[in-house]
Write a protein that holds these residues in place. Structure first.
Motif, PDB file in Angstrom:
ATOM      1  N   LYS A 117      40.847  -1.861  35.543  1.00  0.00           N
ATOM      2  CA  LYS A 117      41.793  -2.149  36.623  1.00  0.00           C
ATOM      3  C   LYS A 117      42.502  -0.869  37.085  1.00  0.00           C
ATOM      4  N   MET A 118      42.754   0.028  36.118  1.00  0.00           N
ATOM      5  CA  MET A 118      43.464   1.262  36.465  1.00  0.00           C
ATOM      6  C   MET A 118      42.613   2.225  37.280  1.00  0.00           C
ATOM      7  N   VAL A 119      41.360   2.393  36.882  1.00  0.00           N
ATOM      8  CA  VAL A 119      40.586   3.497  37.463  1.00  0.00           C
ATOM      9  C   VAL A 119      39.572   3.064  38.510  1.00  0.00           C
ATOM     10  N   ASP A 120      39.307   1.773  38.632  1.00  0.00           N
ATOM     11  CA  ASP A 120      38.270   1.308  39.547  1.00  0.00           C
ATOM     12  C   ASP A 120      38.594   1.699  40.981  1.00  0.00           C
ATOM     13  N   ARG A 121      37.913   2.648  41.479  1.00  0.00           N
ATOM     14  CA  ARG A 121      38.120   3.006  42.882  1.00  0.00           C
ATOM     15  C   ARG A 121      36.895   3.722  43.419  1.00  0.00           C
ATOM     16  N   ASP A 122      36.787   3.750  44.711  1.00  0.00           N
ATOM     17  CA  ASP A 122      35.667   4.453  45.323  1.00  0.00           C
ATOM     18  C   ASP A 122      35.793   5.939  45.045  1.00  0.00           C
ATOM     19  N   LEU A 123      34.741   6.494  44.513  1.00  0.00           N
ATOM     20  CA  LEU A 123      34.745   7.947  44.394  1.00  0.00           C
ATOM     21  C   LEU A 123      34.534   8.500  45.803  1.00  0.00           C
ATOM     22  N   SER A 124      35.449   9.335  46.164  1.00  0.00           N
ATOM     23  CA  SER A 124      35.405   9.836  47.537  1.00  0.00           C
ATOM     24  C   SER A 124      34.099  10.585  47.810  1.00  0.00           C
ATOM     25  N   GLN A 125      33.549  10.335  48.985  1.00  0.00           N
ATOM     26  CA  GLN A 125      32.326  11.064  49.362  1.00  0.00           C
ATOM     27  C   GLN A 125      32.607  12.554  49.494  1.00  0.00           C
ATOM     28  N   LEU A 126      33.879  12.850  49.671  1.00  0.00           N
ATOM     29  CA  LEU A 126      34.255  14.249  49.864  1.00  0.00           C
ATOM     30  C   LEU A 126      33.798  15.134  48.720  1.00  0.00           C
ATOM     31  N   PHE A 127      33.693  14.558  47.530  1.00  0.00           N
ATOM     32  CA  PHE A 127      33.351  15.390  46.378  1.00  0.00           C
ATOM     33  C   PHE A 127      31.919  15.927  46.450  1.00  0.00           C
ATOM     34  N   ILE A 153      36.048  26.833  33.731  1.00  0.00           N
ATOM     35  CA  ILE A 153      36.718  25.763  32.989  1.00  0.00           C
ATOM     36  C   ILE A 153      37.717  25.122  33.931  1.00  0.00           C
ATOM     37  N   VAL A 154      37.572  23.829  34.154  1.00  0.00           N
ATOM     38  CA  VAL A 154      38.484  23.117  35.040  1.00  0.00           C
ATOM     39  C   VAL A 154      39.362  22.193  34.214  1.00  0.00           C
ATOM     40  N   VAL A 155      40.676  22.383  34.331  1.00  0.00           N
ATOM     41  CA  VAL A 155      41.607  21.461  33.714  1.00  0.00           C
ATOM     42  C   VAL A 155      42.181  20.611  34.824  1.00  0.00           C
ATOM     43  N   SER A 156      42.163  19.294  34.641  1.00  0.00           N
ATOM     44  CA  SER A 156      42.742  18.451  35.680  1.00  0.00           C
ATOM     45  C   SER A 156      43.158  17.123  35.090  1.00  0.00           C
ATOM     46  N   SER A 157      44.252  16.567  35.636  1.00  0.00           N
ATOM     47  CA  SER A 157      44.590  15.206  35.213  1.00  0.00           C
ATOM     48  C   SER A 157      44.044  14.203  36.220  1.00  0.00           C
ATOM     49  N   ASP A 158      43.324  14.712  37.184  1.00  0.00           N
ATOM     50  CA  ASP A 158      42.689  13.851  38.183  1.00  0.00           C
ATOM     51  C   ASP A 158      41.288  13.525  37.669  1.00  0.00           C
ATOM     52  N   LEU A 159      41.157  12.341  37.092  1.00  0.00           N
ATOM     53  CA  LEU A 159      39.913  12.001  36.410  1.00  0.00           C
ATOM     54  C   LEU A 159      38.684  12.007  37.335  1.00  0.00           C
ATOM     55  N   PRO A 160      38.768  11.395  38.508  1.00  0.00           N
ATOM     56  CA  PRO A 160      37.601  11.465  39.402  1.00  0.00           C
ATOM     57  C   PRO A 160      37.202  12.904  39.724  1.00  0.00           C
ATOM     58  N   ILE A 197      37.543  15.567  37.738  1.00  0.00           N
ATOM     59  CA  ILE A 197      36.852  16.079  36.566  1.00  0.00           C
ATOM     60  C   ILE A 197      35.410  15.566  36.539  1.00  0.00           C
ATOM     61  N   LEU A 198      35.246  14.262  36.767  1.00  0.00           N
ATOM     62  CA  LEU A 198      33.914  13.677  36.681  1.00  0.00           C
ATOM     63  C   LEU A 198      33.008  14.214  37.783  1.00  0.00           C
ATOM     64  N   ALA A 199      33.594  14.482  38.949  1.00  0.00           N
ATOM     65  CA  ALA A 199      32.777  14.893  40.079  1.00  0.00           C
ATOM     66  C   ALA A 199      32.246  16.315  39.928  1.00  0.00           C
ATOM     67  N   ILE A 200      33.026  17.208  39.303  1.00  0.00           N
ATOM     68  CA  ILE A 200      32.596  18.609  39.334  1.00  0.00           C
ATOM     69  C   ILE A 200      32.143  19.154  37.992  1.00  0.00           C
ATOM     70  N   SER A 201      32.319  18.414  36.896  1.00  0.00           N
ATOM     71  CA  SER A 201      32.020  18.992  35.583  1.00  0.00           C
ATOM     72  C   SER A 201      30.586  18.742  35.146  1.00  0.00           C
ATOM     73  N   ASP A 202      30.019  19.715  34.441  1.00  0.00           N
ATOM     74  CA  ASP A 202      28.728  19.519  33.783  1.00  0.00           C
ATOM     75  C   ASP A 202      28.927  18.809  32.446  1.00  0.00           C
ATOM     76  N   GLN A 207      34.592   7.060  33.864  1.00  0.00           N
ATOM     77  CA  GLN A 207      36.043   6.893  33.828  1.00  0.00           C
ATOM     78  C   GLN A 207      36.465   6.186  32.547  1.00  0.00           C
ATOM     79  N   GLU A 208      35.696   5.137  32.178  1.00  0.00           N
ATOM     80  CA  GLU A 208      36.059   4.354  30.990  1.00  0.00           C
ATOM     81  C   GLU A 208      35.923   5.186  29.725  1.00  0.00           C
TER      82      GLU A 208
END
Lengths: 336, 500
Positions: free
Chosen positions: B237-247, B456-463, B465-470, B491-492
């Protein structure tokens, strides 16, 4: 490299109109204090034509030259965000050591070197207290101010030191080149050198960056402790040069020499646009600031105003100059 | 009996952003109500409306004890019985516990002097009532973080608060301190005080909460009794959202070659907030984008500061197989490490200096001969970067303080990239910058990785992190609690590693 850079700057300048150049000047931080200096000068010369004679002007220049020389070192310290309260002691101690070295029979070169060396050691002491121990500059230099002053009284027992000196030595403080007193030439030379250092060299840039945001500078690889150490060493060494010049002028090292001069020196830097918060200020501004205070002092004498009023007038000028600067920055959003 | 606080149809619009969109919330007396949601979901805006820092857009209704109110300011909120304890504790270290509890409303005797005895006695009474073992005459500066928080709670209770909002209260507490805190929270609730509890820690949410409201993108997703929730459902419920196409599409440029390895790295001293970081081990490959995720206080920034030498550490760092000593930022820079800090204005830029001067500060010697700076070359190079990074500025001479956040960030990145680093650490690279600039920063990081720079990317923005990290390294309470390759990082799974 630098030559070609200057050529570009020069060709750009010739393309500008005279009016354009004046408008350009308006944006310089020194502009305000320069206008104030010219204004005060004009007012005094209206009241007494003697002000603008070569004789008088050179006398004025020589009178404020020592304060101006010390303000060159001070403004660099202030730009790093620090303060050097001990310049008067460094100056006095250097003149005393120079006198004592002459008294012990050493040569002119040795005496001058001993005087300057005293300043250098004094600056190292300040700088290490501030960088290695981490004392606030205000406290560190307040302490060394007292130590220096105390040492002078201990050594002299309150009696001036007046050794035999060779003729050649007195040229530094008393000589002239044409109509221009030698101390004034030294002042102008130092001003040019350090203005270039502050504007054109990596060291200068690092001094501004340290005062502008010490943490960001450190994270960018600036060795801020070395920069700080360097400015305190420069400040005390430059002050000791003023001490040597002062001794050469009067050929007597007074126990109270340089007493209280730190306030005049800090005032010169502040009037010249330096911010005590660090990051802002200029060498030329500080020298012009010293000139403004010097011209006012001369005006007070020429106009037969009570000399006790001079200090009050100087204080007023400091407040007006710095207030105008603060207000200007507020209305231009720090763009001035 | 009506609920203590009702909020209906609460929206809040900032220029260009809808921070809250028709939120409903109902808070009962004696209830621990958990507010859950990602960073940026609108939790803090909602809190600020409750405490009168912000005013809701017209159309929203707030009722306190059944009566419509407009909460004017924090003082008014406090008069209504609403208090808040922020994550950043607001205590004065050089005053005593009693003086802190009575700050700005000190009891005064007939002669206008402080009535210290009364202050001590009342502070003692409040502390005893809360079963807090703290001496009212102790200096707050000598207390632990947990005890300081207790002092704040005691202060709020002494105002006779009926609703206490706690913003991530356990983020910087030790396990033991957190247990003490939850006992006190339960006790307050038993006395009829309503608690709004904001937390990212799943275990804690389920241990302490009565009900939970989930916010996402400024809107209420759901309100449920905790008993009807599971950790998995809550996270979804917290994280379910469209991953922006912008990434954009992710492309990995990571090679097999290990560029830097970190072994057994620990903080030499606890941070000022009392957090510790220990036993950090990871490898960074050439051309890899390695994401670091963790909750506030998990130690992400501290790890980066240790690598960059701005925080003393124990342990070993090797680059290209050779052990290196990094004792200060200059050492790190010499090893080819760049650090785009989280706090752009405080640590990244000299605000009073121009774009050019900020840009060249990391590599000024490139333009120097005999220590003299060649301004023409410096300016030209800066101009190149202004164009290639599309930095919006009238020119290199503009002071950076006059640039927007996104453009300031690009200047910070430019000053490091111009040094040709082997490793670039970016801490919260897109915090507080708009979505367009954010996408540009992502594209830029990807391009740098393609050129062989390890990032090394530090971020509290989970999407993000997921979009740009290997790969994603997940920190929890100062330790690595999982390293997830791109295929396994969702995300989970990341959220579970960060909280569970």
């Amino acid at each position: 490299m630098t030559v070609s850079g200057n050529e570009v700057a020069a060709s750009e300048q010739t393309e500008r109109t005279l009016l354009g150049s004046v408008m350009e000047l308006r944006h310089m931080r020194e502009f305000g204090v320069l206008v104030a200096l010219l204004l005060v000068g004009a007012l005094i010369s209206l009241a007494t034509p003697y002000f603008l004679t070569t004789n008088n002007l050179m006398g004025v220049f020589r009178a404020f030259s020592l304060t101006a020389i010390m303000s060159i070192g001070m403004v660099m310290v202030i730009i790093t965000g620090g303060i050097d309260l001990s310049v008067g002691s460094a100056m006095g101690l250097a003149s005393l050591v120079t006198a004592l070295t002459f008294g012990a029979g050493y040569s002119t070169a040795a005496a001058i070197a001993a005087g300057l060396g005293t300043g250098l050691a004094f600056g190292l002491f300040n700088g290490l207290l501030i960088t290695a121990i981490g004392l606030p500059p205000f406290i560190a230099t307040l302490g060394s101010l007292s130590i220096g002053r105390g040492m002078m009284y201990m050594i002299t027992h309150g009696v001036p030191v007046t050794p035999e000196t060779p003729e050649i030595f007195s040229v530094i403080g008393q000589g002239y080149v044409g109509p221009v007193p030698v101390p004034v030439i030294i002042m102008v030379a130092l001003m040019i050198i350090f203005a270039i250092v502050m504007r054109r060299t990596r060291f200068g840039r690092h001094v501004y960056a340290t005062g502008g945001n010490e943490y960001a500078a450190r994270l960018s690889g600036v060795k801020v402790n070395r920069i700080k150490l360097a400015v305190y060493v420069l400040s005390s060494t430059i002050a000791s040069l003023a001490g040597v010049i002062g001794f050469s002028r009067y050929l007597s090292a007074e126990p109270a020499s340089g007493f209280g001069s730190e306030l005049d020196v800090i005032a010169a830097a502040a009037i010249g646009g330096a911010s005590l918060a660090g990051g802002i200020g200029s060498v030329t501004g500080a020298v012009i600031g010293a000139a403004l205070v010097g011209v006012i002092a001369n005006g007070v004498v020429l106009l037969n105003i009570n000399t006790y009023a001079q200090q009050a007038i100087t204080g007023g000028v400091i407040l007006i100059a710095v207030s105008l600067d603060v207000l200007r920055n507020r209305y231009t959003g720090g763009n001035g | 009996m009506s609920p203590f606080l009702e909020m209906h149809n609460i929206s809040k619009t900032f220029p260009g952003v809808k921070a809250l969109d028709r939120v409903d919330l109902m808070l009962n007396r004696g209830e621990v109500h958990v507010l859950a949601g990602e960073n940026g979901a609108g939790k803090s805006t909602l809190m600020k409306i409750m405490t009168g820092v912000f005013r809701a857009d017209p159309g929203g209704i707030i009722r306190v004890e059944g009566e419509d109110v407009i909460i004017r300011d924090p003082v008014h909120a406090r008069a209504l019985g609403i208090s808040i304890i922020y994550q950043e504790l607001a205590v004065v270290d050089n005053l005593t516990v009693a003086e802190n509890i009575f700050l700005a409303r000190e009891p005064v005797g007939p002669a206008g002097l402080l009535d210290r005895r009364l202050m001590q006695a009342e502070a003692r009474a409040v502390l005893r009532e809360l079963e807090m073992d703290i001496d009212p005459s102790a200096l707050v500066g000598n207390l632990s973080i947990g005890q300081k928080q207790m002092v704040e709670i005691a202060r709020a209770i002494s105002y006779r608060s009926k609703l206490l909002i706690m913003d991530e209260p356990t983020a910087s507490l030790s396990h033991h301190e957190a247990e003490t805190l939850s006992r006190i929270v339960r006790k307050l609730a038993a006395q009829g005080i309503g608690i709004v509890y904001i937390s990212h820690r799943l275990d804690e949410i389920f241990a302490i909460g009565d009900r939970v409201t989930v916010l996402r993108d400024g809107a209420t997703v759901d309100t449920q009794p905790i008993a009807r929730m599971t950790p998995e459902r809550l996270v979804r419920k917290m994280v379910d959202r469209d991953l922006s196409q912008l990434f954009g599409q992710h492309e990995s440029h990571a090679s097999d070659e290990v560029l830097m390895s970190v072994r057994n790295m620990s903080l030499r001293h606890r941070t000022a907030q009392g957090a510790s970081v220990a036993d950090v081990n990871f490898d960074l490959h050439r051309g890899e984008v390695l994401g670091f995720f963790g909750l506030v206080g998990a130690g992400r920034t501290e790890v980066m500061e240790m690598i960059f030498g701005s925080r003393p550490h124990d342990g070993e760092i090797s680059i290209e197989g050779r052990k290196v000593e990094i004792r200060n930022p200059s050492d790190a820079i010499e090893q080819g490490i760049g650090f785009v800090t989280e706090d752009r204005q405080g640590q990244g830029l000299v605000l009073g200096m121009s774009v050019r001067e900020n840009f060249s500060l990391t590599h000024l010697s490139d333009y120097c001969r005999f220590d003299f700076v060649n301004r023409r070359r410096e300016s030209a190079r800066c101009g190149d970067f202004i164009r290639s990074l599309a930095i919006k500025t009238p020119g290199p001479e503009q002071k950076v303080m006059n640039l927007s956040g996104g453009n300031q960030q690009k200047v910070v990145i430019a000053k490091w990239v111009a040094r040709r680093p082997r490793i670039l650490i970016v801490d919260e690279p897109t915090r507080g910058i708009d979505i367009g600039a954010k996408a540009e920063v992502h594209t830029l990081l990807n391009k740098l990785a393609q050129e062989g720079i390890s990032i090394i990317v530090v971020s509290s923005d989970l999407p993000e992190i997921l979009a740009i990290s290997d790969r994603v390294v997940v920190l929890k309470e100062g330790r690595i609690n999982g390293v997830l390759p791109r295929g396994e990082a969702t995300q989970e799974s990341v959220m579970l590693a960060a909280t569970g």
